[in-house]
Every structure is written in C-alpha cells, then in structure tokens.
Design a protein around this motif. Sequence first.
Motif, mmCIF file in Angstrom:
data_model
loop_
_atom_site.group_PDB
_atom_site.id
_atom_site.type_symbol
_atom_site.label_atom_id
_atom_site.label_comp_id
_atom_site.label_asym_id
_atom_site.label_seq_id
_atom_site.Cartn_x
_atom_site.Cartn_y
_atom_site.Cartn_z
ATOM 1 N N VAL A 308 0.878 -1.166 0.000
ATOM 2 C CA VAL A 308 0.000 0.000 0.000
ATOM 3 C C VAL A 308 0.914 1.213 0.000
ATOM 4 O O VAL A 308 1.630 1.451 0.967
ATOM 5 C CB VAL A 308 -0.932 0.029 1.219
ATOM 6 N N MET A 309 0.886 1.938 -1.116
ATOM 7 C CA MET A 309 1.789 3.082 -1.240
ATOM 8 C C MET A 309 1.018 4.398 -1.247
ATOM 9 O O MET A 309 -0.124 4.467 -1.708
ATOM 10 C CB MET A 309 2.636 2.944 -2.513
ATOM 11 N N ASP A 310 1.631 5.402 -0.712
ATOM 12 C CA ASP A 310 1.083 6.755 -0.695
ATOM 13 C C ASP A 310 1.610 7.457 -1.940
ATOM 14 O O ASP A 310 2.503 8.298 -1.874
ATOM 15 C CB ASP A 310 1.526 7.465 0.577
ATOM 16 N N ALA A 311 1.039 7.113 -3.102
ATOM 17 C CA ALA A 311 1.700 7.349 -4.375
ATOM 18 C C ALA A 311 1.601 8.768 -4.907
ATOM 19 O O ALA A 311 0.651 9.502 -4.644
ATOM 20 C CB ALA A 311 1.147 6.389 -5.424
ATOM 21 N N VAL A 312 2.614 9.110 -5.709
ATOM 22 C CA VAL A 312 2.595 10.290 -6.572
ATOM 23 C C VAL A 312 2.008 9.828 -7.905
ATOM 24 O O VAL A 312 2.566 8.939 -8.554
ATOM 25 C CB VAL A 312 4.005 10.861 -6.796
ATOM 26 N N GLN A 313 0.883 10.400 -8.307
ATOM 27 C CA GLN A 313 0.271 10.023 -9.580
ATOM 28 C C GLN A 313 0.788 10.933 -10.687
ATOM 29 O O GLN A 313 0.916 12.141 -10.509
ATOM 30 C CB GLN A 313 -1.255 10.130 -9.511
ATOM 31 N N THR A 314 1.097 10.334 -11.842
ATOM 32 C CA THR A 314 1.628 11.107 -12.966
ATOM 33 C C THR A 314 1.041 10.628 -14.276
ATOM 34 O O THR A 314 0.643 9.461 -14.399
ATOM 35 C CB THR A 314 3.166 11.006 -13.027
ATOM 36 N N ASP A 315 0.995 11.534 -15.274
ATOM 37 C CA ASP A 315 0.570 11.127 -16.611
ATOM 38 C C ASP A 315 1.752 10.914 -17.547
ATOM 39 O O ASP A 315 1.565 10.636 -18.735
ATOM 40 C CB ASP A 315 -0.401 12.146 -17.221
ATOM 41 N N ALA A 316 2.968 10.998 -17.030
ATOM 42 C CA ALA A 316 4.132 10.634 -17.840
ATOM 43 C C ALA A 316 3.995 9.162 -18.218
ATOM 44 O O ALA A 316 3.631 8.332 -17.388
ATOM 45 C CB ALA A 316 5.418 10.859 -17.043
ATOM 46 N N ALA A 317 4.272 8.837 -19.473
ATOM 47 C CA ALA A 317 4.060 7.465 -19.945
ATOM 48 C C ALA A 317 4.926 6.484 -19.170
ATOM 49 O O ALA A 317 6.147 6.576 -19.170
ATOM 50 C CB ALA A 317 4.356 7.376 -21.434
ATOM 51 N N ILE A 318 4.247 5.557 -18.494
ATOM 52 C CA ILE A 318 4.921 4.486 -17.758
ATOM 53 C C ILE A 318 4.346 3.175 -18.247
ATOM 54 O O ILE A 318 3.130 2.995 -18.287
ATOM 55 C CB ILE A 318 4.721 4.643 -16.246
ATOM 56 N N ASN A 319 5.204 2.257 -18.634
ATOM 57 C CA ASN A 319 4.795 0.975 -19.190
ATOM 58 C C ASN A 319 5.536 -0.162 -18.503
ATOM 59 O O ASN A 319 6.464 0.075 -17.725
ATOM 60 C CB ASN A 319 5.085 0.952 -20.698
ATOM 61 N N PRO A 320 5.138 -1.408 -18.781
ATOM 62 C CA PRO A 320 5.883 -2.536 -18.210
ATOM 63 C C PRO A 320 7.366 -2.425 -18.545
ATOM 64 O O PRO A 320 7.752 -2.275 -19.693
ATOM 65 C CB PRO A 320 5.233 -3.748 -18.890
ATOM 66 N N GLY A 321 8.176 -2.485 -17.522
ATOM 67 C CA GLY A 321 9.619 -2.306 -17.664
ATOM 68 C C GLY A 321 10.104 -1.005 -17.077
ATOM 69 O O GLY A 321 11.289 -0.842 -16.790
ATOM 70 N N ASN A 322 9.193 -0.045 -16.879
ATOM 71 C CA ASN A 322 9.558 1.208 -16.219
ATOM 72 C C ASN A 322 9.703 1.053 -14.716
ATOM 73 O O ASN A 322 10.287 1.916 -14.050
ATOM 74 C CB ASN A 322 8.511 2.297 -16.480
ATOM 75 N N SER A 323 9.153 -0.021 -14.166
ATOM 76 C CA SER A 323 9.195 -0.197 -12.717
ATOM 77 C C SER A 323 10.604 -0.097 -12.175
ATOM 78 O O SER A 323 11.539 -0.709 -12.702
ATOM 79 C CB SER A 323 8.611 -1.565 -12.340
ATOM 80 N N GLY A 324 10.747 0.638 -11.111
ATOM 81 C CA GLY A 324 12.041 0.807 -10.473
ATOM 82 C C GLY A 324 12.831 1.971 -11.005
ATOM 83 O O GLY A 324 13.837 2.362 -10.409
ATOM 84 N N GLY A 325 12.405 2.551 -12.113
ATOM 85 C CA GLY A 325 13.115 3.690 -12.683
ATOM 86 C C GLY A 325 12.736 4.986 -12.001
ATOM 87 O O GLY A 325 11.737 5.074 -11.280
ATOM 88 N N PRO A 326 13.507 6.018 -12.217
ATOM 89 C CA PRO A 326 13.274 7.286 -11.515
ATOM 90 C C PRO A 326 12.193 8.155 -12.153
ATOM 91 O O PRO A 326 12.025 8.179 -13.370
ATOM 92 C CB PRO A 326 14.627 7.988 -11.612
ATOM 93 N N LEU A 327 11.483 8.869 -11.305
ATOM 94 C CA LEU A 327 10.629 9.985 -11.696
ATOM 95 C C LEU A 327 11.325 11.223 -11.165
ATOM 96 O O LEU A 327 11.631 11.298 -9.965
ATOM 97 C CB LEU A 327 9.229 9.847 -11.101
ATOM 98 N N ALA A 328 11.605 12.176 -12.030
ATOM 99 C CA ALA A 328 12.447 13.311 -11.651
ATOM 100 C C ALA A 328 11.754 14.640 -11.896
ATOM 101 O O ALA A 328 10.861 14.759 -12.744
ATOM 102 C CB ALA A 328 13.762 13.267 -12.434
ATOM 103 N N ASN A 329 12.175 15.640 -11.125
ATOM 104 C CA ASN A 329 11.704 16.998 -11.382
ATOM 105 C C ASN A 329 12.559 17.618 -12.486
ATOM 106 O O ASN A 329 13.477 16.980 -13.016
ATOM 107 C CB ASN A 329 11.728 17.838 -10.098
#
Length: 472
Positions: A308-329
């Motif tokens: 259960v994560m307190d997530a940051v929601q984004t519309d940047a394209a995320i697909n299978p394989g993006n998991s674990g990668g960074p989301l940056a400002n």
Amino acid sequence: MTENDPSAHDPAAPRQPEQAPQQAAQGGWAGHPYGDQATPESGGTPQYSAPEPSYHAVTGADPSYGPPNANPWSAQGAASGQTQQSVYPNPNPYAQPGTSVYGAPPAQPKRTGGKLLAGVALVALLVGGIAGGTVGYFTGGSSHGPATNALDAPKPAQQTGNAPAGSVEAVAQKLSPSVVELRVSGQQGAGEGSGFVISTDGYILTNNHVVEVAANGGQIQAVFQDGKKAAAKIVGRDPTTDIAVVKVDGVGNLTPVEIGRSDDLRVGQPVVAIGSPFELAGTVTSGIVSSLHRPVRAGGGSGGQETVMDAVQTDAAINPGNSGGPLANMSGQVIGINSAIYSPQSAGGQGQGGSESGNVGIGFAIPIDQARRTADTIIKTGQAVQTYIGAQVTDAPQGGAKLGAITPGSPAEKAGLKPGDIVTKIDDRNIDTSDTLVAAIRTRAPDEKATFTLADGRTVEVTLGGQPVPAN
C-alpha cells in the motif's frame, strides 16, 4: 486486512453512431510479468495488473447517395419533343406571312477609307493587345527562375551547446547515465525492470516486485547506459512498500543520481520518467504530477505481502519495464520511483493472465522521501523497518478507517485507541478509507508523533512504532 499486512442510408436522415462497449477497469505493476493481482484503494476491487486494453474503431456504413439532380441550366422540355412557342406577340397582324413590319432601310452613301483604316487600326490594336497579354501570361510564369529543392540546401549548423536548463533534454542528459536496466530470472519466471544508481560503490534502488523472483537463488543482471553488464545481488527488500536495494561489484565510473524531495511536490508540476519499457532501455517520457497522496494497493497474491503506497500520480508514460526507474523533477532530481500503472481491462482479459497492460496516462510512483528512508535502513541493516500502529483496520461505512483488534503493547494500545474507533484524520490529512490510513502511516518514520482525529470528535496522539519487515 490488518494495518500491518494489508447498409443504404437516407442522406436526409441523421446517422446514429455505434455505441462502444464499456470496459471494466484493472491495473498492474509497471513491468511485472510474473506478479500478482492488485486491488485499488476504494470503490470496489479494480486491480493493478492487467492486460492492455483493446481499442475499437468506431465504424458505420457510409450513406448511399441518390442519382445527381438534372442540370438546372439545361433547356426544359428539350427532351420531351414539345415545340417551344415564342413568348413575344406578332408585331404586325395585317402583314403577309414572311414580310416585315418595318420598311427597307434607305441606301447609305459610300464612305471613304479614312474611317475604315481607323477601324482596322483599332482592331489591330485590340488584337495586338490580346496577343501581348497572352504572351505575357505564358512568359510570366517562368520569370521566377528555376525551381528550388530543399534537398539541395546545405545542412544547418550542428547543435553544439548544452541543453536549456529545466528542459526535458537537460534532465535526460543528467539522469540517463545513472539509470540501469535490470534483467531478472528465477524459478518462478523471468522479466526485466529498471533501477538507478545511488552510490559510486554500486548500490542500486529499484522496486521489490522487479527483483523478488530472484530472491531465492535467481539471477539479476544490471545493464548500464554505456553497455556494461554486471551481476547484481539483493541487499534487502520491503514488500510492504515495494522498495528494494541491489548491488553490483567491480563496476567503476558509476554516476549516482541526485535525490530530491517529495514533501513539497505540487499538482501540475512537470516531471520526467526514465526506464526500460518493453526492454527499450533509456526511454525518456515526460508529463506532470497529476495527484498527490494517492493510496494504491498492489500485490498480495501467491503468499506475498500487500503493498500500500502513498503514491505520486503522474501522466508521464509508464509501461511494463519502467518499474524501479526514476521519476524526476525538472532539475534532474529524483522525486519518486515508478512502480505501478492503472490499465483498463481488455475484453475477455483477466488480470495478468492476458496480454501485458500499457500506459493510459495513469501511473504511480513511490515518494522518494519514503524510499530514501527505507533504502538507507536496508543498506545499513540488510532489512527494512515498517512503520505501524498495531491495529487491524477496515473501511467504515460512513467513511473513515475503523479499528479492529488492537495488538497488546502496540503503539495503538499505548495511545488509548480502542476497537471500533473510527479514524477520520491524521494531523491535517483526511482519512476516508482504510488504505488511506495505512498509506499515511507507512509513509512516516517510526517514532514520529501523529494526531489521530476520531469520528466522535476526540483526538489522540500516537507515537508510531517500527518493526522489521520479513522479506519472504
């Protein structure tokens, strides 16, 4: 759950569009080919691991058009064989047929050639003018010279300067050397995901669901931007927050990321995601922060613990394989770890048993403040510590989180919380579901104090506890 383990057509008639079938919704890990079903925070049980949606083209028969109308400019009745009658009356009713009502004109005297010559000159002038205009028309088109061709133009000067500060390009240049593709295999299957370097001595931060298949004798290979490959091993992982740390040895010239902060993020703020979707390493996408503090539940099947994560929601394209990668400002600082995506269920698709899901503009990232604390604990102790209060929790019918059994000696008991209490707020944050409560607790550090507001108006101060997380 517990808080701890949670045909022809008349052209005159209007066309009716076909109605597309409504699709149910599911979602899934962004890059977990072997993972478990997931359940979102509220309002039923859509899941966060699903096949990609089917796309249906809206089609319809084109209208059949009737024969074209008759030429409105044609003479009416010509085809009917009828004789056309004059609309004008006979001017002389007493004259013989074929004679004119008017007398013959008197003979005109012959004229000399002066005016005739003038008339001929006038005609010649007019003809000459017409001819001159015609010649000018035909020669004017070639007065612009030969045609030009863009292919003959020289190449523009090559770009040599640095990318503009604050641009997606600048973020990609800064961050890409630190992003790693992780290829994982184990007894339960194989897959791939992403991670990013956090230290020059080889520590890499990623998602638990990316590497968990290799937890018991499996293999992990890290592939860096420059093509270098190295074996990696798991240092520690936390299934409850979907965070893991792996390490490579013997790899030099590693570039750690710059870690930012997530507690001051704003909705609408631009962000950049980097990772290896569908094994396309180094893929860069961009978007905005769509929402903050989004409770997202995932995992929990096949004996695994729920996240259960307190997530940051984004519309940047995320697909299978993006998991674990960074989301940056836009300063290139990491403010989250891409972890999950929401995907509508395709027709006939059932969870991850169908084809892989893909981006629909709803992705979720773990806030970096939480990930940083967990990763630091894992590196120092080899084990994650979970923040908890020691109480079972369910959704309250009227809204809020209803407490169930209280663990003896737990932070909840010490604070005076009782079974049946309904938590509606933690500090200034509203609590509308049990998942919201769990996410709000887990994103905080052990030993932090929090004020719980209950449905009956009471407030209770709770000192949050910490307990080791078994990484099964």
